[in-house]
Motif scaffolding. Structure first.
Motif, mmCIF file in Angstrom:
data_model
loop_
_atom_site.group_PDB
_atom_site.id
_atom_site.type_symbol
_atom_site.label_atom_id
_atom_site.label_comp_id
_atom_site.label_asym_id
_atom_site.label_seq_id
_atom_site.Cartn_x
_atom_site.Cartn_y
_atom_site.Cartn_z
ATOM 1 N N VAL A 142 17.156 60.533 47.908
ATOM 2 C CA VAL A 142 16.340 61.734 47.683
ATOM 3 C C VAL A 142 16.022 61.851 46.198
ATOM 4 O O VAL A 142 16.916 61.774 45.352
ATOM 5 C CB VAL A 142 17.095 62.998 48.170
ATOM 6 C CG1 VAL A 142 16.249 64.235 47.929
ATOM 7 C CG2 VAL A 142 17.444 62.858 49.637
ATOM 8 N N ASP A 143 14.724 62.013 45.890
ATOM 9 C CA ASP A 143 14.333 62.213 44.496
ATOM 10 C C ASP A 143 13.936 63.669 44.269
ATOM 11 O O ASP A 143 13.991 64.503 45.181
ATOM 12 C CB ASP A 143 13.193 61.266 44.121
ATOM 13 C CG ASP A 143 12.002 61.417 45.071
ATOM 14 O OD1 ASP A 143 11.922 62.483 45.748
ATOM 15 O OD2 ASP A 143 11.180 60.501 45.145
ATOM 16 N N LYS A 144 13.489 63.979 43.044
ATOM 17 C CA LYS A 144 13.159 65.359 42.671
ATOM 18 C C LYS A 144 11.977 65.889 43.494
ATOM 19 O O LYS A 144 11.961 67.063 43.893
ATOM 20 C CB LYS A 144 12.850 65.426 41.168
ATOM 21 C CG LYS A 144 12.651 66.842 40.663
ATOM 22 C CD LYS A 144 12.313 66.859 39.176
ATOM 23 C CE LYS A 144 13.543 66.928 38.342
ATOM 24 N NZ LYS A 144 13.237 67.147 36.889
ATOM 25 N N GLU A 145 10.988 65.004 43.798
ATOM 26 C CA GLU A 145 9.822 65.441 44.556
ATOM 27 C C GLU A 145 10.208 65.862 45.972
ATOM 28 O O GLU A 145 9.675 66.826 46.525
ATOM 29 C CB GLU A 145 8.785 64.315 44.609
ATOM 30 C CG GLU A 145 8.139 64.051 43.250
ATOM 31 C CD GLU A 145 7.120 62.932 43.338
ATOM 32 O OE1 GLU A 145 6.884 62.427 44.458
ATOM 33 O OE2 GLU A 145 6.564 62.564 42.286
ATOM 34 N N THR A 146 11.158 65.130 46.558
ATOM 35 C CA THR A 146 11.623 65.461 47.911
ATOM 36 C C THR A 146 12.288 66.844 47.931
ATOM 37 O O THR A 146 12.085 67.637 48.854
ATOM 38 C CB THR A 146 12.615 64.402 48.416
ATOM 39 O OG1 THR A 146 12.029 63.109 48.310
ATOM 40 C CG2 THR A 146 13.004 64.668 49.871
ATOM 41 N N ILE A 147 13.067 67.133 46.886
ATOM 42 C CA ILE A 147 13.739 68.436 46.790
ATOM 43 C C ILE A 147 12.716 69.562 46.671
ATOM 44 O O ILE A 147 12.827 70.605 47.332
ATOM 45 C CB ILE A 147 14.697 68.458 45.571
ATOM 46 C CG1 ILE A 147 15.832 67.443 45.744
ATOM 47 C CG2 ILE A 147 15.273 69.858 45.354
ATOM 48 C CD1 ILE A 147 16.817 67.777 46.826
ATOM 49 N N LEU A 148 11.673 69.337 45.833
ATOM 50 C CA LEU A 148 10.642 70.361 45.666
ATOM 51 C C LEU A 148 9.878 70.604 46.966
ATOM 52 O O LEU A 148 9.569 71.753 47.319
ATOM 53 C CB LEU A 148 9.674 69.953 44.549
ATOM 54 C CG LEU A 148 10.266 69.914 43.126
ATOM 55 C CD1 LEU A 148 9.243 69.351 42.131
ATOM 56 C CD2 LEU A 148 10.685 71.323 42.699
ATOM 57 N N GLU A 149 9.556 69.519 47.694
ATOM 58 C CA GLU A 149 8.867 69.663 48.977
ATOM 59 C C GLU A 149 9.737 70.404 49.989
ATOM 60 O O GLU A 149 9.252 71.225 50.769
ATOM 61 C CB GLU A 149 8.493 68.285 49.514
ATOM 62 C CG GLU A 149 7.370 67.617 48.743
ATOM 63 C CD GLU A 149 7.091 66.219 49.268
ATOM 64 O OE1 GLU A 149 7.728 65.844 50.296
ATOM 65 O OE2 GLU A 149 6.265 65.512 48.673
ATOM 66 N N ALA A 150 11.065 70.135 49.937
ATOM 67 C CA ALA A 150 11.982 70.789 50.875
ATOM 68 C C ALA A 150 12.060 72.286 50.590
ATOM 69 O O ALA A 150 12.228 73.099 51.509
ATOM 70 C CB ALA A 150 13.362 70.154 50.780
ATOM 71 N N ARG A 151 11.939 72.653 49.336
ATOM 72 C CA ARG A 151 11.964 74.082 49.000
ATOM 73 C C ARG A 151 10.750 74.807 49.573
ATOM 74 O O ARG A 151 10.836 75.980 49.941
ATOM 75 C CB ARG A 151 11.992 74.260 47.477
ATOM 76 C CG ARG A 151 13.365 73.999 46.868
ATOM 77 C CD ARG A 151 13.364 74.239 45.385
ATOM 78 N NE ARG A 151 14.688 74.069 44.817
ATOM 79 C CZ ARG A 151 14.960 74.143 43.523
ATOM 80 N NH1 ARG A 151 13.979 74.377 42.655
ATOM 81 N NH2 ARG A 151 16.195 73.968 43.089
ATOM 82 N N SER A 176 8.865 73.589 52.299
ATOM 83 C CA SER A 176 8.817 73.470 53.767
ATOM 84 C C SER A 176 10.094 73.959 54.437
ATOM 85 O O SER A 176 10.088 74.334 55.612
ATOM 86 C CB SER A 176 8.564 72.014 54.170
ATOM 87 O OG SER A 176 9.651 71.199 53.749
ATOM 88 N N GLY A 177 11.220 73.923 53.688
ATOM 89 C CA GLY A 177 12.497 74.336 54.263
ATOM 90 C C GLY A 177 13.118 73.262 55.129
ATOM 91 O O GLY A 177 14.011 73.551 55.921
ATOM 92 N N ALA A 178 12.644 71.978 55.000
ATOM 93 C CA ALA A 178 13.171 70.916 55.857
ATOM 94 C C ALA A 178 13.183 69.593 55.101
ATOM 95 O O ALA A 178 12.407 69.385 54.160
ATOM 96 C CB ALA A 178 12.332 70.782 57.123
ATOM 97 N N PHE A 179 14.102 68.675 55.526
ATOM 98 C CA PHE A 179 14.176 67.326 54.998
ATOM 99 C C PHE A 179 13.854 66.346 56.121
ATOM 100 O O PHE A 179 14.210 66.581 57.284
ATOM 101 C CB PHE A 179 15.586 67.015 54.474
ATOM 102 C CG PHE A 179 15.918 67.662 53.155
ATOM 103 C CD1 PHE A 179 15.541 67.059 51.961
ATOM 104 C CD2 PHE A 179 16.607 68.864 53.121
ATOM 105 C CE1 PHE A 179 15.868 67.643 50.757
ATOM 106 C CE2 PHE A 179 16.922 69.450 51.928
ATOM 107 C CZ PHE A 179 16.554 68.856 50.728
ATOM 108 N N SER A 180 13.227 65.233 55.752
ATOM 109 C CA SER A 180 12.987 64.156 56.710
ATOM 110 C C SER A 180 13.968 63.037 56.403
ATOM 111 O O SER A 180 13.970 62.486 55.291
ATOM 112 C CB SER A 180 11.544 63.648 56.568
ATOM 113 O OG SER A 180 11.332 62.549 57.422
#
Length: 339
Positions: free
Chosen positions: A195-204, A206-210
């Motif tokens: 997981v990188d920083k962009e994934t964390i920002l997207e999760a914030r 969308s509220g979900a991780f892939s």
């Protein structure tokens, strides 16, 4: 609070006075007490003595020609005492002083007051660092008008023996609070995924991780041993009261409904012994104070010898009326009603 919570009662007593003379002298003493706000300044000088090891009080004459007393900060006073008698030969007071030359020019310097048994000499620190003599005055008292209120012979504060324990208690509470902050801001762990920083920002957003198959997400949290913290906190708390010879008034063992007045007396014994020392030191200082004040009264033909003034201290603690009522009932018929 236990010693000074209830104001000290000042009274003139003496068999050599008539009732009218005693009444007049006590009325005069009451007025002196009210003008100087004794319940307030006695409590404050007692508090300062408990903190710093000794408090200080200055006697002076106000603009109306009346004798007055005021508390002064102990860290601004130096007492020069006779080595054998412990009586004050000289006293020096020093404090910050604002010099106003005009509206644009304000500077802070040090002012010094040097007291002996006749006069007070003033000095002001000049711009070059030297002290300039400024207007000596006679203070009209026969003694040095600065009184020391000792907490004990060693002149140490009431908290100094347990200072390290108090600091330890504060650190424990602070560290426990930090632990709770870290617990709230726990770290996330990812298993089987990068997981990188962009994934964390997207999760914030969308509220979900892939995650890939077999991947997992969790939190890394620190386990806090609540029982150990509480036991350590209680040990520190108990030792603070134990070694300072003070009673925890909020403790159920002291304030519980099953506790009798007599059992509370035994639990208060160590505190009472320490309070007796405070009371005796305070009484000695009050006698010194009134010795100074009465020397000025005498010049006005106001004859109240300081040795005729008594001081009554009352401990600030609730009275168990049920306990006393029980005693009265049991002694009924064995002793007189007046007794």
């Amino acid at each position: 609070g236990y010693v000074h919570g209830v104001p000290i009662v000042y009274q003139v007593e003496g068999r050599h006075y008539t009732e009218d003379e005693l009444l007049d002298k006590n009325l005069f003493l009451d007025e002196f007490e009210q003008i100087n706000h004794f319940p307030d300044i006695d409590y404050e000088v007692g508090k300062m003595a408990s903190i710093c090891g000794y408090g200080a009080r200055l006697a002076y004459i106000d603009k109306e020609g009346l004798e007055r007393v005021i508390n002064i900060d102990p860290w601004e006073v130096i007492f020069i005492e006779n080595q054998s008698t412990k009586e004050t030969d000289y006293a020096m007071r020093y404090y910050p002083f604002e010099v106003v030359k005009d509206e644009q020019s304000r500077t802070t310097t040090t002012k010094v007051e040097w007291y002996d048994d006749e006069k007070v000499t003033f000095y002001i620190k000049g711009d070059d660092g030297t002290y300039i003599l400024d207007n000596p005055l006679y203070h009209t008292f026969d003694y040095v008008p600065v009184v020391k209120f000792e907490n004990n012979n060693e002149e140490i504060g009431s908290f100094e023996k347990v200072e390290e324990l108090i600091d330890g208690y504060d650190r424990l509470i602070s560290d426990a609070q930090n632990e709770m902050e870290e617990f709230r801001q726990a770290y996330m762990k990812f298993i089987g995924a990068s997981v990188d920083k962009e994934t964390i920002l997207e999760a914030r957003q969308s509220g979900a991780f892939s995650l890939p198959d077999g991947g997992d997400i969790g939190f890394i949290t620190k386990e806090i041993n609540d029982q150990f913290l509480e036991n350590h906190k209680k040990t520190l708390n108990d030792n603070i009261y134990k070694f300072s010879q003070t009673v925890d008034m909020g403790d159920e063992k002291f304030s519980g409904g099953t506790e009798s007045g007599e059992s509370r007396k035994w639990k208060l014994l160590s505190l009472e012994n320490k309070s007796i020392t405070k009371e005796r030191k305070f009484t000695r200082a009050l006698q010194e104070q009134f010795k100074i004040i009465s020397s000025s009264w005498k010049k006005k033909n106001i004859d109240i010898p300081y040795t005729d003034i008594t001081y009554t201290f009352t401990r600030n603690i609730p009275i168990d009326m049920l306990y006393y009522a029980d005693i009265i009932q049991k002694l009924k018929g064995l002793i007189s009603d007046e007794t």
